[in-house]
Enzyme design. Sequence first.
Site: not given
Length: 314
Positions: A134-136, A234
């Site tokens: 997952l993104d930060k 996103r």
Amino acid sequence: MVLKVASNQGRIRIDAYLVSRLPHISRSRIKQLITDGLVTVDSEPVKPSRKISPGESITLHLQPKPQPSYEPENIPLDIIYEDRHLAVINKPAGMVVHPGHGNFTGTLMNALLGHNRSLMELGEDFRAGIVHRLDKDTTGLLVTAKDEYTLSELGRQFSSHTIERKYTALVWGHPKKRSGVIEGNLGRSNRDRRLFTVKAEGKPALTSYSIIEYFEVFSLLEIILGTGRTHQIRVHFSHIGHPVFGDPTYGGRNARFGGLTPSQRLICAEYLQIMKRQALHAKTLGFFHPVRKEFMRFDSELPEDMRELLEKLR
């Protein structure tokens, strides 16, 4: 390691045979061993397509893995589920999954190694059993493996898109339809190679959504991933003009301000103080347990910042 082919064994490809005999070694590692000439029959290297015969002796020249440089760290983990073969983690905002590019400590990998040091030996790429990411600043559920077989089988499920992944997101504006599908190939941006964009020559990407709730200038969505490209949600919602609220990279912190009244802009600025990241949470994760042979589904609560924001919106 030497394997003797049984007298009743049918003639099959050597790569398929080794995968069936050595479930603790991943398919990718077996393929790499063969490619590197480290699998021999009668002292001769073989190709993956080579057919085995009963009575043959197959030698695997397994070499010690170099030790990774990543250090175990005593970082608390929110473990939703754990058994001998895998664990499901609820990742907080701000935690990078893999070390790199200025984030070599404090990552999920460091935390997993601190939780279980034996994961250092898992996988040829030293990812401590991490199957996906997952993104930060995206929160939510991740599954991690504890053995080679589970790592390989979970990886296969992700590659074949049979994993169930549902996200909750707050986006700017109101999509035209209450539910829909976004299709758009994703690739690295020509202007900034750290970012991604919709482009014809990119990799196919599929995102489905349905609206849970409308607000004055926002929509709360349930999102289902058909593919798992980097930054997929996103980028896709930014592409259709409804960026994820709070997203600093893809227009989620100011893109909609131009169409708002002065009072709405003031209120949205207040909301952005609450939501200092993208309002995106990996809420549901489902997969077929490679060892228990049953489908498992896990759900997680929205993080505190998203709950606070929704309370104010309501």
